[in-house]
Design an enzyme around this catalytic site. Structure first.
Site, PDB file in Angstrom:
ATOM      1  N   TYR A  75       0.788  -1.235   0.000  1.00 52.56           N
ATOM      2  CA  TYR A  75       0.000   0.000   0.000  1.00 52.56           C
ATOM      3  C   TYR A  75       0.827   1.296   0.000  1.00 52.56           C
ATOM      4  O   TYR A  75       0.254   2.378   0.095  1.00 52.56           O
ATOM      5  CB  TYR A  75      -0.899   0.010   1.251  1.00 52.56           C
ATOM      6  CG  TYR A  75      -2.114  -0.899   1.194  1.00 52.56           C
ATOM      7  CD1 TYR A  75      -2.013  -2.233   0.812  1.00 52.56           C
ATOM      8  CD2 TYR A  75      -3.374  -0.423   1.562  1.00 52.56           C
ATOM      9  CE1 TYR A  75      -3.127  -3.062   0.796  1.00 52.56           C
ATOM     10  CE2 TYR A  75      -4.494  -1.239   1.550  1.00 52.56           C
ATOM     11  CZ  TYR A  75      -4.357  -2.559   1.162  1.00 52.56           C
ATOM     12  OH  TYR A  75      -5.459  -3.376   1.153  1.00 52.56           O
ATOM     13  N   HIS A  89     -10.286  -3.904   6.133  1.00 54.65           N
ATOM     14  CA  HIS A  89     -10.084  -5.144   5.369  1.00 54.65           C
ATOM     15  C   HIS A  89     -10.719  -6.301   6.134  1.00 54.65           C
ATOM     16  O   HIS A  89     -10.849  -6.231   7.361  1.00 54.65           O
ATOM     17  CB  HIS A  89      -8.573  -5.400   5.218  1.00 54.65           C
ATOM     18  CG  HIS A  89      -8.224  -6.382   4.136  1.00 54.65           C
ATOM     19  ND1 HIS A  89      -8.367  -7.744   4.290  1.00 54.65           N
ATOM     20  CD2 HIS A  89      -7.744  -6.197   2.871  1.00 54.65           C
ATOM     21  CE1 HIS A  89      -7.983  -8.352   3.173  1.00 54.65           C
ATOM     22  NE2 HIS A  89      -7.603  -7.436   2.297  1.00 54.65           N
ATOM     23  N   GLY A  90     -11.080  -7.358   5.426  1.00 55.58           N
ATOM     24  CA  GLY A  90     -11.545  -8.581   6.085  1.00 55.58           C
ATOM     25  C   GLY A  90     -10.422  -9.125   6.981  1.00 55.58           C
ATOM     26  O   GLY A  90      -9.248  -9.010   6.625  1.00 55.58           O
ATOM     27  N   ASP A  91     -10.791  -9.710   8.107  1.00 54.74           N
ATOM     28  CA  ASP A  91      -9.733 -10.119   9.057  1.00 54.74           C
ATOM     29  C   ASP A  91      -8.963 -11.367   8.599  1.00 54.74           C
ATOM     30  O   ASP A  91      -8.065 -11.832   9.284  1.00 54.74           O
ATOM     31  CB  ASP A  91     -10.295 -10.304  10.477  1.00 54.74           C
ATOM     32  CG  ASP A  91     -11.314 -11.429  10.560  1.00 54.74           C
ATOM     33  OD1 ASP A  91     -11.581 -12.080   9.518  1.00 54.74           O
ATOM     34  OD2 ASP A  91     -11.861 -11.650  11.660  1.00 54.74           O
ATOM     35  N   THR A 122     -16.385 -12.583   5.890  1.00 51.22           N
ATOM     36  CA  THR A 122     -17.647 -13.267   5.597  1.00 51.22           C
ATOM     37  C   THR A 122     -17.352 -14.498   4.758  1.00 51.22           C
ATOM     38  O   THR A 122     -16.855 -14.372   3.636  1.00 51.22           O
ATOM     39  CB  THR A 122     -18.573 -12.331   4.769  1.00 51.22           C
ATOM     40  OG1 THR A 122     -18.589 -11.056   5.393  1.00 51.22           O
ATOM     41  CG2 THR A 122     -19.973 -12.884   4.642  1.00 51.22           C
ATOM     42  N   ASP A 204      13.190 -40.530 -21.148  1.00 49.11           N
ATOM     43  CA  ASP A 204      12.639 -39.383 -21.869  1.00 49.11           C
ATOM     44  C   ASP A 204      12.944 -39.508 -23.361  1.00 49.11           C
ATOM     45  O   ASP A 204      13.752 -38.764 -23.916  1.00 49.11           O
ATOM     46  CB  ASP A 204      13.274 -38.111 -21.259  1.00 49.11           C
ATOM     47  CG  ASP A 204      12.782 -36.824 -21.891  1.00 49.11           C
ATOM     48  OD1 ASP A 204      11.709 -36.851 -22.530  1.00 49.11           O
ATOM     49  OD2 ASP A 204      13.477 -35.798 -21.747  1.00 49.11           O
TER      50      ASP A 204
HETATM   51  C1  SPV Z   1      11.912 -31.238 -20.381  1.00 56.87           C
HETATM   52  O1  SPV Z   1      11.686 -30.711 -19.280  1.00 56.87           O
HETATM   53  O2  SPV Z   1      11.511 -32.366 -20.690  1.00 56.87           O
HETATM   54  C2  SPV Z   1      12.680 -30.512 -21.397  1.00 56.87           C
HETATM   55  C3  SPV Z   1      13.652 -29.494 -20.976  1.00 56.87           C
HETATM   56  O3  SPV Z   1      12.541 -30.821 -22.553  1.00 56.87           O
HETATM   57  S1  SPV Z   1      15.184 -30.253 -20.870  1.00 56.87           S
HETATM   58  O4  SPV Z   1      15.068 -31.409 -20.007  1.00 56.87           O
HETATM   59  O5  SPV Z   1      16.101 -29.265 -20.340  1.00 56.87           O
HETATM   60  O6  SPV Z   1      15.576 -30.668 -22.209  1.00 56.87           O
HETATM   61 MG    MG Z   2      11.473 -32.570 -22.878  1.00 58.44          MG
END
Ligand code: SPV
Ligand code: MG
Length: 431
Positions: A75, A89-91, A122, A204
């Site tokens: 603020y 303000h609400g508490d 409320t 992955d």
């Molecule tokens: C993921 O998070 O799967 C990515 C980013 O593709 S990295 O792992 O950095 O490639």
């Molecule tokens: Mg990825």
């Protein structure tokens, strides 16, 4: 005439707000601040009404004498300007992260004799229903989808964190901290291929199929409202990618990022230690164009991820690809690096920004993690993704707990470092 100030950061007026105004009226002239969009998204939730609509909504309320803009959650500026005798303000701001705001007000008004009025908050079935309706509205695909573009406009940098389940989604949704004299929270969520696969105990390598990845999105969406950026790996075959775009868009995902690799994709953080093949510019452009052609809304974004620095193909190649991908219709560029030093990322951003001021830039500072958001933003970065830190923090903690239970033949020794069951339960909303 004394003045009473209150700040509203709401899209709906319910009996709680009316109660505050009615109480305020008894103390003097009522001035209401309407929190700006920028401040509102740092503080609690994304507004579902425009600032102008919220301003008009408050202006039309019985008992309100004056409406002003409050453009910071703290603020300081408002109080310096209007010196209210009372702030009401609400508490509910006496505890949790909002306590920092109350403390800020107290510190500002006490020296000149100003006072805080805490009105009992409320909370009843009616107010809860309105709260739920707003939350649901935010979560609906048509609202959620467009929010990434809105955030890019509103924020100096969109802070994105990896999620791979309902629970991690809740952490992204609800974590708020107070620091640097303000409040902060994440803006968006990243469904990482690495972490989504890791959570399933899989490598992955585009092994976890799209149906399963969509199921993860669904789990996250069911309990959150923040926008989602989906890691689409290579996008697969162009003939398949177009269907992925349609599905993601329909679900309310805001963006897909696809990387310019082909064949068996491995995680970028392996770099050149494993065999990885970069796609040709022509072929990757065709994939981007095909995706852009099938999307139905203007909201959805296809972001092209450039692997040239990861694969040591040089800056010139990275920039040439960025140019080509933008020309092919990409709505953003993600540039990746596995160097600890952010220099090559910053160099890319500077060159790209010198010729393209608009196209959003995305970075994933997993390796170059010393750089702060402000510096990235100063080099033109629009979205920062913390792509795997939640998974990497959870895994060692869980592993250590498992080891210690085996070691001590009971769980007492690990209890101190566990989240109380009560806290887990309170994280999860009940309908
Ligand atoms: C993921 O998070 O799967 C990515 C980013 O593709 S990295 O792992 O950095 O490639
Ligand atoms: Mg990825």
């Amino acid at each position: 005439m004394k003045t009473v100030y209150t700040c509203f950061c709401t899209d709906v007026i319910h009996e709680g707000h009316r109660n505050i105004i009615n109480t305020a009226k008894q103390y003097g002239e009522v001035i209401v601040g309407v929190l700006s969009d920028k401040a509102m998204i740092r503080f609690n939730k994304f507004p579902t009404l425009s600032f102008k609509e919220r301003f008009e909504l408050v202006k039309g309320l019985d008992g309100v004498n004056k409406v002003i803009v409050q453009d910071d959650v703290m603020y300081d500026k408002v109080i310096a300007e209007i010196h209210p005798d009372y702030v009401i303000h609400g508490d509910n701001w006496k505890k949790g992260f909002m306590k920092a705001i109350r403390d800020n007000v107290e510190k500002l008004i006490t020296p000149y004799g100003g006072q805080i009025i805490d009105v009992p908050y409320t909370y009843n079935e009616n107010v809860k229903r309105i709260d739920d309706q707003i939350k649901e509205k935010l979560a609906m695909p048509e609202y959620r989808r467009k929010r990434l573009r809105q955030l890019i406009e509103l924020c100096p940098i969109v802070k994105t964190i990896e999620v791979h389940s309902g629970l991690t989604g809740l952490i992204a949704e609800k974590t708020v901290v107070e620091h640097d004299d303000g409040l902060d929270q994440f803006d968006a969520m990243w469904i990482s291929s690495l972490c989504d696969s890791t959570a399933k105990g899989k490598p992955d390598i585009e092994l976890v199929d799209m149906t399963s990845r969509f199921r993860t999105i669904d789990d996250v969406m069911e309990v959150t409202t923040k926008p989602i950026i989906f890691d689409g790996d290579t996008g697969g075959l162009t003939e398949h990618f177009v269907y992925t775009v349609r599905s993601l868009e329909r679900m309310g995902v805001s963006a897909v990022i696809i990387e310019d690799k082909t064949g068996l994709k491995k995680n970028s953080l392996f770099g050149t230690e494993v065999e990885q093949t970069q796609d040709t510019i022509e072929h990757f452009c065709e994939k981007i164009q095909a995706g852009k052609k099938v999307q139905l809304t203007d909201d959805f974004m296809i972001i092209a991820r450039i692997e040239s620095l990861i694969l040591e193909q040089g800056m010139e190649d990275a920039i040439a690809r960025a140019r080509a991908y933008v020309n092919a219709g990409a709505d953003g560029i993600m540039i990746h690096s596995r160097k600890k030093d952010p220099a090559e990322i910053l160099e890319f951003c500077d060159i790209f920004r010198s010729e393209n001021t608009d196209t959003p830039i995305v970075v994933v500072p997993s390796s170059f993690n010393s750089i702060k958001e402000k510096e990235l933003a100063a080099h033109g970065v629009n979205i920062v993704i913390y792509a795997n830190q939640l998974t990497r923090s959870a895994f060692p903690a869980m592993e250590q707990t498992a080891k210690d239970i085996l070691k001590y033949h009971r769980a007492q020794e690990v209890d101190d470092r566990l989240m109380p069951i009560k806290d887990i339960i309170s994280l999860i909303d009940e309908l």
